[in-house]
Design an enzyme around this catalytic site. Structure first.
Site, short mmCIF file in Angstrom:
data_model
loop_
_atom_site.label_atom_id
_atom_site.label_comp_id
_atom_site.label_asym_id
_atom_site.label_seq_id
_atom_site.Cartn_x
_atom_site.Cartn_y
_atom_site.Cartn_z
N ARG A 1 0.81 -1.22 0.00
CA ARG A 1 0.00 0.00 0.00
C ARG A 1 0.84 1.27 0.00
O ARG A 1 0.41 2.31 0.51
CB ARG A 1 -0.95 0.01 1.20
CG ARG A 1 -1.97 -1.11 1.21
CD ARG A 1 -2.92 -1.03 0.03
NE ARG A 1 -4.01 -1.99 0.14
CZ ARG A 1 -4.93 -2.16 -0.79
NH1 ARG A 1 -4.87 -1.47 -1.91
NH2 ARG A 1 -5.90 -3.05 -0.63
N THR B 1 0.73 -10.48 -13.12
CA THR B 1 1.35 -11.76 -12.79
C THR B 1 0.61 -12.50 -11.68
O THR B 1 0.96 -13.63 -11.35
CB THR B 1 2.81 -11.56 -12.37
OG1 THR B 1 2.85 -10.68 -11.23
CG2 THR B 1 3.62 -10.96 -13.50
N ARG C 1 -7.06 2.27 -14.62
CA ARG C 1 -6.24 2.19 -15.83
C ARG C 1 -7.02 2.71 -17.02
O ARG C 1 -8.24 2.51 -17.10
CB ARG C 1 -5.79 0.74 -16.09
CG ARG C 1 -4.89 0.19 -15.02
CD ARG C 1 -4.12 -1.02 -15.53
NE ARG C 1 -4.94 -2.16 -15.88
CZ ARG C 1 -5.22 -3.18 -15.06
NH1 ARG C 1 -4.74 -3.18 -13.85
NH2 ARG C 1 -5.96 -4.19 -15.48
N GLY D 1 1.79 2.83 -2.71
CA GLY D 1 1.49 3.63 -3.89
C GLY D 1 2.38 3.28 -5.07
O GLY D 1 2.39 4.01 -6.06
N LYS D 2 3.10 2.17 -4.98
CA LYS D 2 4.05 1.81 -6.05
C LYS D 2 3.34 1.51 -7.36
O LYS D 2 3.82 1.89 -8.43
CB LYS D 2 4.92 0.64 -5.61
CG LYS D 2 4.20 -0.65 -5.26
CD LYS D 2 5.15 -1.69 -4.72
CE LYS D 2 4.42 -3.00 -4.42
NZ LYS D 2 3.36 -2.84 -3.38
N SER D 3 2.21 0.81 -7.32
CA SER D 3 1.49 0.49 -8.55
C SER D 3 0.93 1.75 -9.19
O SER D 3 0.99 1.93 -10.41
CB SER D 3 0.36 -0.50 -8.27
OG SER D 3 0.88 -1.76 -7.89
N HIS E 1 -7.63 -1.79 -9.44
CA HIS E 1 -6.53 -1.55 -10.38
C HIS E 1 -7.08 -1.31 -11.79
O HIS E 1 -6.64 -0.40 -12.49
CB HIS E 1 -5.57 -2.74 -10.39
CG HIS E 1 -4.56 -2.70 -9.29
ND1 HIS E 1 -3.23 -2.44 -9.50
CD2 HIS E 1 -4.67 -2.86 -7.94
CE1 HIS E 1 -2.57 -2.46 -8.35
NE2 HIS E 1 -3.44 -2.72 -7.40
N ARG E 2 -8.03 -2.13 -12.20
CA ARG E 2 -8.57 -2.01 -13.55
C ARG E 2 -9.32 -0.70 -13.75
O ARG E 2 -9.26 -0.09 -14.81
CB ARG E 2 -9.50 -3.20 -13.85
CG ARG E 2 -8.73 -4.50 -14.10
CD ARG E 2 -9.67 -5.66 -14.30
NE ARG E 2 -8.95 -6.88 -14.66
CZ ARG E 2 -9.47 -8.09 -14.63
NH1 ARG E 2 -10.72 -8.26 -14.24
NH2 ARG E 2 -8.75 -9.14 -14.98
#
Length: 409
Positions: free
Chosen positions: A241, A263, A284, A243-245, A280-281
């Protein structure tokens, strides 16, 4: 064609009046920004803002020669008083063209949000595109059959001024359509307090192939300005958590095409995992393509659009599963050898790739020492994997509490 940026901030300006946030607190002096307003060759004013006359004077320009004032977006604040001598401000209907007595031609570009973009062609033939805050061109999402910008057959714009940080997909659309090319100078405007000024602002703009300039800057349309290229290989590290993604996704937000390599796959019956994947989706861009696989080497070897790999820790989990590395006896017999061979294959593919790659991985070596031998084995192998991949990357970031710290540049 000469352009002076009288302001480069959002309509509220920066710092925002009465805002106590950290970004506003340091946006003082040369870091402060008035609402975005552009003066073109002293004759065309795009967006009339409070203090435009004073801003022009500070930049060494008078507004006495302005022949046309055009607005790009609705003004929600107090009425802006029209300075004496300036023509009345107006907006050009979408798709219509306007010839200015100064020799400039202006075409109104439809937006996907309230507001109007303007394509300006100067007497010398140079072309710029100015987009309103929060706006992106409507219907410019796919490549054109002929090389073109605002209209089929035209060359890319010499200069684009847009809300690069607030709407990165606007720049992606321009690039996909051919309206913005490798030689297009991109300047970020409508800058807000969402991005701290200084090095962080410059880093985020550079990741989009853009630059930010101070208020009062004068640029010559068509001049070349070197902008740091996005490194071919970037590794983004961080804890859970952190914030890397989000940081990794933001670095590719202005690309017209991206392949998102997940992955982790799907986990039947795990509602919490499904919720994570859904979040996440949702954030994007719709133009990104998702591939769920741990076979990374073939993707890295073949050509194509940028790859966003999220994440190497889950890839390692799969690799250890395949090698039977969780069992001490299997690990000692052949598991370690099999895993190291698979890691070496991946690292070699990262080294050889011609694609733009942003990879995400967990940094777990600074946390609690796992209680089990298999847990410690995973921690150690992930540390080795991160080190090997980082050595092959031009750029490495560590994200801590949402803040990106550059480790290698």
């Amino acid at each position: 064609m000469e352009l002076t940026l009288l302001g480069t901030g959002t309509p509220e300006g920066l710092p925002r009046p009465g805002c106590p946030c950290a970004a506003c607190a340091v946006s003082v002096g040369p870091r402060s920004r008035a609402a975005t307003s552009l003066l073109v060759d002293g004759a065309l004013l795009l967006d009339l803002t409070p203090g435009a006359v004073l801003a022009g004077a500070r930049a060494g320009h008078s507004l006495a020669g302005v022949r046309q004032v055009l607005l790009t977006h609705p003004h929600d604040g107090p009425p802006v008083e029209l300075p004496p001598g300036l023509p009345a401000a107006g907006r050009v209907p979408d798709g219509r063209e306007l010839a200015v007595i100064s020799g400039h031609r202006v075409r109104a570009v439809p937006m996907d949000a309230p507001g109007t973009g303007y394509e300006v062609t100067g007497p010398d033939g140079s072309r710029l595109l100015y987009l309103p805050p929060g706006g992106a061109p409507a219907g410019w999402g796919s490549p054109r059959t002929e090389s073109g910008g605002g209209a089929v057959g035209q060359r890319p714009y010499d200069l684009v001024l847009a809300d690069v940080l607030g709407r990165p997909e606007a720049l992606a659309r321009l690039r996909a359509s051919g309206a913005a090319g490798p030689t297009t100078d991109v300047i970020a405007v409508h800058l807000d307090h969402d991005t701290p000024p200084g090095r962080e602002l410059a880093r985020r703009c550079a990741a989009a192939g853009a630059r930010a300039v101070p208020d009062g800057t004068t640029v010559r349309v068509g001049e070349h300005h070197a902008v740091p290229d996005l490194p071919r290989r970037t590794l983004v590290l961080g804890g859970a958590r952190s914030g890397k993604s989000f940081e990794a996704e933001r670095r590719l937000g202005s690309f017209p095409e991206v392949v998102y390599v997940a992955t982790g796959g799907s986990r039947d019956g795990d509602a919490e995992w499904a919720a994570r994947i859904g979040l996440h989706r949702e954030r994007r861009p719709g133009s990104w393509r998702t591939v769920e696989t741990c076979e990374l080497a073939p993707l890295l070897v073949e050509g194509g659009p940028p790859l966003l790999i999220d994440c190497l820790a889950l890839w390692l989990t799969d690799a250890m599963d395949r090698a039977g590395a969780w069992d001490d006896a299997v690990w000692a017999a052949q598991g370690q050898k099999e895993l190291r061979e698979r890691v070496a294959e991946l690292v070699a593919a990262v080294r050889a790739t011609r694609r733009t790659v942003v990879a995400v991985s967990n940094e777990v070596g600074s946390g609690i020492v796992p209680a089990t031998a298999s847990g410690r084995r995973f921690r150690d192998e992930l540390g080795r994997l991160n080190s090997l991949v980082a050595a092959e990357c031009e750029h490495v970031l560590m994200v801590v509490a949402g803040q990106a710290v550059v480790l290698k540049d």
